[in-house]
Design a protein around this motif. Structure first.
Motif, PDB file in Angstrom:
ATOM      1  N   LEU A  41      22.277  29.456-133.094  1.00 16.00           N
ATOM      2  CA  LEU A  41      23.739  29.304-133.135  1.00 16.00           C
ATOM      3  C   LEU A  41      24.156  28.546-134.383  1.00 16.00           C
ATOM      4  CD1 LEU A  41      24.399  28.341-129.400  1.00 16.00           C
ATOM      5  CD2 LEU A  41      24.803  30.572-130.466  1.00 16.00           C
ATOM      6  N   GLN A  42      23.493  27.436-134.660  1.00 12.86           N
ATOM      7  CA  GLN A  42      23.831  26.621-135.825  1.00 12.86           C
ATOM      8  C   GLN A  42      23.612  27.376-137.126  1.00 12.86           C
ATOM      9  OE1 GLN A  42      21.286  23.339-134.710  1.00 12.86           O
ATOM     10  NE2 GLN A  42      23.033  22.133-133.969  1.00 12.86           N
ATOM     11  N   ASP A  43      22.541  28.165-137.190  1.00 12.06           N
ATOM     12  CA  ASP A  43      22.269  28.972-138.386  1.00 12.06           C
ATOM     13  C   ASP A  43      23.355  30.018-138.617  1.00 12.06           C
ATOM     14  OD1 ASP A  43      19.919  27.552-138.739  1.00 12.06           O
ATOM     15  OD2 ASP A  43      18.615  29.163-137.985  1.00 12.06           O
ATOM     16  N   ASN A  44      24.124  30.318-137.580  1.00 12.35           N
ATOM     17  CA  ASN A  44      25.199  31.304-137.676  1.00 12.35           C
ATOM     18  C   ASN A  44      26.585  30.665-137.657  1.00 12.35           C
ATOM     19  OD1 ASN A  44      24.090  34.251-137.607  1.00 12.35           O
ATOM     20  ND2 ASN A  44      22.740  33.022-136.315  1.00 12.35           N
ATOM     21  N   GLY A  45      26.649  29.376-138.009  1.00  8.92           N
ATOM     22  CA  GLY A  45      27.925  28.710-138.219  1.00  8.92           C
ATOM     23  C   GLY A  45      28.586  28.126-136.984  1.00  8.92           C
ATOM     24  N   ILE A  46      27.902  28.083-135.862  1.00  2.56           N
ATOM     25  CA  ILE A  46      28.475  27.524-134.642  1.00  2.56           C
ATOM     26  C   ILE A  46      28.013  26.077-134.510  1.00  2.56           C
ATOM     27  CG2 ILE A  46      28.542  27.692-132.119  1.00  2.56           C
ATOM     28  CD1 ILE A  46      28.100  30.739-132.472  1.00  2.56           C
ATOM     29  N   THR A  47      28.967  25.173-134.363  1.00  2.00           N
ATOM     30  CA  THR A  47      28.653  23.769-134.135  1.00  2.00           C
ATOM     31  C   THR A  47      28.302  23.594-132.667  1.00  2.00           C
ATOM     32  OG1 THR A  47      30.177  23.097-135.877  1.00  2.00           O
ATOM     33  CG2 THR A  47      29.561  21.410-134.266  1.00  2.00           C
ATOM     34  N   VAL A  48      27.206  22.889-132.390  1.00  2.00           N
ATOM     35  CA  VAL A  48      26.728  22.731-131.019  1.00  2.00           C
ATOM     36  C   VAL A  48      26.751  21.260-130.622  1.00  2.00           C
ATOM     37  CG1 VAL A  48      24.742  23.002-129.479  1.00  2.00           C
ATOM     38  CG2 VAL A  48      25.290  24.791-131.138  1.00  2.00           C
ATOM     39  N   ARG A  49      27.325  21.024-129.442  1.00  2.00           N
ATOM     40  CA  ARG A  49      27.205  19.717-128.790  1.00  2.00           C
ATOM     41  C   ARG A  49      26.162  19.904-127.696  1.00  2.00           C
ATOM     42  NH1 ARG A  49      33.463  19.179-129.255  1.00  2.00           N
ATOM     43  NH2 ARG A  49      33.407  20.581-127.482  1.00  2.00           N
ATOM     44  N   ASP A  50      25.030  19.253-127.854  1.00  2.00           N
ATOM     45  CA  ASP A  50      23.863  19.432-126.988  1.00  2.00           C
ATOM     46  C   ASP A  50      23.917  18.441-125.828  1.00  2.00           C
ATOM     47  OD1 ASP A  50      21.350  20.068-126.008  1.00  2.00           O
ATOM     48  OD2 ASP A  50      20.257  19.133-127.652  1.00  2.00           O
ATOM     49  N   HIS A  51      23.880  18.975-124.592  1.00  2.00           N
ATOM     50  CA  HIS A  51      23.911  18.143-123.389  1.00  2.00           C
ATOM     51  C   HIS A  51      22.637  18.393-122.586  1.00  2.00           C
ATOM     52  CE1 HIS A  51      28.256  17.483-124.017  1.00  2.00           C
ATOM     53  NE2 HIS A  51      28.285  18.760-124.330  1.00  2.00           N
ATOM     54  N   VAL A  52      21.833  17.372-122.419  1.00  2.00           N
ATOM     55  CA  VAL A  52      20.615  17.482-121.631  1.00  2.00           C
ATOM     56  C   VAL A  52      20.974  17.207-120.175  1.00  2.00           C
ATOM     57  CG1 VAL A  52      18.297  16.546-121.276  1.00  2.00           C
ATOM     58  CG2 VAL A  52      19.197  16.816-123.595  1.00  2.00           C
ATOM     59  N   GLU A  53      20.610  18.144-119.302  1.00  2.00           N
ATOM     60  CA  GLU A  53      20.973  18.071-117.879  1.00  2.00           C
ATOM     61  C   GLU A  53      19.728  18.168-117.013  1.00  2.00           C
ATOM     62  OE1 GLU A  53      23.994  17.807-116.361  1.00  2.00           O
ATOM     63  OE2 GLU A  53      25.050  17.674-118.273  1.00  2.00           O
ATOM     64  N   ASN A  54      19.701  17.432-115.936  1.00  2.00           N
ATOM     65  CA  ASN A  54      18.599  17.526-114.983  1.00  2.00           C
ATOM     66  C   ASN A  54      18.889  18.509-113.862  1.00  2.00           C
ATOM     67  OD1 ASN A  54      16.778  15.702-116.224  1.00  2.00           O
ATOM     68  ND2 ASN A  54      18.052  14.007-115.518  1.00  2.00           N
ATOM     69  N   ASP A  55      20.163  18.860-113.641  1.00  2.00           N
ATOM     70  CA  ASP A  55      20.534  19.766-112.559  1.00  2.00           C
ATOM     71  C   ASP A  55      21.314  20.955-113.126  1.00  2.00           C
ATOM     72  OD1 ASP A  55      21.198  21.048-110.227  1.00  2.00           O
ATOM     73  OD2 ASP A  55      22.244  19.336-109.321  1.00  2.00           O
ATOM     74  N   MET A  56      20.591  21.885-113.729  1.00  2.00           N
ATOM     75  CA  MET A  56      21.239  23.044-114.341  1.00  2.00           C
ATOM     76  C   MET A  56      21.908  23.950-113.302  1.00  2.00           C
ATOM     77  SD  MET A  56      21.364  22.900-117.555  1.00  2.00           S
ATOM     78  CE  MET A  56      21.947  24.578-117.802  1.00  2.00           C
ATOM     79  N   ALA A  57      21.392  23.999-112.089  1.00  2.00           N
ATOM     80  CA  ALA A  57      22.022  24.825-111.049  1.00  2.00           C
ATOM     81  C   ALA A  57      23.444  24.353-110.788  1.00  2.00           C
ATOM     82  CB  ALA A  57      21.186  24.787-109.773  1.00  2.00           C
ATOM     83  N   ALA A  58      23.660  23.060-110.780  1.00  2.00           N
ATOM     84  CA  ALA A  58      25.005  22.516-110.562  1.00  2.00           C
ATOM     85  C   ALA A  58      25.930  22.871-111.728  1.00  2.00           C
ATOM     86  CB  ALA A  58      24.940  21.005-110.370  1.00  2.00           C
ATOM     87  N   VAL A  59      25.408  22.821-112.943  1.00  2.00           N
ATOM     88  CA  VAL A  59      26.209  23.189-114.123  1.00  2.00           C
ATOM     89  C   VAL A  59      26.645  24.644-114.026  1.00  2.00           C
ATOM     90  CG1 VAL A  59      26.130  23.541-116.630  1.00  2.00           C
ATOM     91  CG2 VAL A  59      25.135  21.475-115.639  1.00  2.00           C
ATOM     92  N   LYS A  60      25.716  25.532-113.705  1.00  2.00           N
ATOM     93  CA  LYS A  60      26.012  26.964-113.622  1.00  2.00           C
ATOM     94  C   LYS A  60      27.035  27.248-112.516  1.00  2.00           C
ATOM     95  CE  LYS A  60      21.401  28.029-115.324  1.00  2.00           C
ATOM     96  NZ  LYS A  60      21.738  28.299-116.689  1.00  2.00           N
ATOM     97  N   THR A  61      26.891  26.589-111.390  1.00  2.00           N
ATOM     98  CA  THR A  61      27.843  26.762-110.291  1.00  2.00           C
ATOM     99  C   THR A  61      29.227  26.300-110.715  1.00  2.00           C
ATOM    100  OG1 THR A  61      26.099  26.507-108.647  1.00  2.00           O
ATOM    101  CG2 THR A  61      28.363  26.102-107.912  1.00  2.00           C
ATOM    102  N   ARG A  62      29.305  25.143-111.344  1.00  2.00           N
ATOM    103  CA  ARG A  62      30.594  24.592-111.794  1.00  2.00           C
ATOM    104  C   ARG A  62      31.295  25.529-112.779  1.00  2.00           C
ATOM    105  NH1 ARG A  62      31.503  21.501-116.288  1.00  2.00           N
ATOM    106  NH2 ARG A  62      29.314  20.962-116.491  1.00  2.00           N
TER     107      ARG A  62
END
Length: 144
Positions: A41-62
């Motif tokens: 993404l960054q190599d293609n000009g997209i700025t990324v804010r990286d968030h490390v999560e322990n519960d990805m299932a909750a993120v996807k549901t939200r």
């Protein structure tokens, strides 16, 4: 008057295209392909804010990611989810689709951005999800 309307529409489109794009990416702390996708993404000009999560299932549901389209990481750009190894070019096209809640590349297809492993490239699809939950193929990537 019609000429002025045409010009204002043209300039609005140019301004949107020139606007920098920023994506929040949510990922598991132990995933290497997620970091490789962020680099893509960054190599293609997209700025990324990286968030490390322990519960990805909750993120996807939200975020409303359908379980059937799940992958390892989830991004959010302009309020839309980006699930899995979606190529940057398809992420940028999401701006042109106000009808979509998001896009996904289900699973972890070899050869997709972040999943490069030598010369192997599996076929995969970018799936769009509309506000009514309908899923459509936005783009096919053939195996090669």
């Amino acid at each position: 008057m019609r000429y002025l309307l045409l010009l204002s529409t043209l300039f609005a489109g140019i301004a949107q295209a020139a606007e920098p794009i920023t994506m929040d990416v949510y990922r598991d702390p132990n995933c290497g392909c997620c970091k490789a996708w962020i680099s893509h993404l960054q190599d293609n000009g997209i700025t990324v804010r990286d968030h490390v999560e322990n519960d990805m299932a909750a993120v996807k549901t939200r975020l409303g990611v359908p379980h059937s389209l799940g992958s390892c990481h989830t991004g959010v750009v302009d309020g839309k989810f980006v699930e899995g190894h979606v190529p940057a070019s398809d992420v940028l096209k999401l701006r042109e689709r106000p009808d979509l809640l998001g896009a996904a590349v289900p699973g972890m297809p070899v050869g997709s951005p972040g999943m490069e492993m030598g010369d192997r490239h599996d076929a995969f699809q970018v799936i769009g999800v509309s506000r009514d939950g309908k899923q459509d193929v936005l783009r096919d990537y053939p195996a090669h």
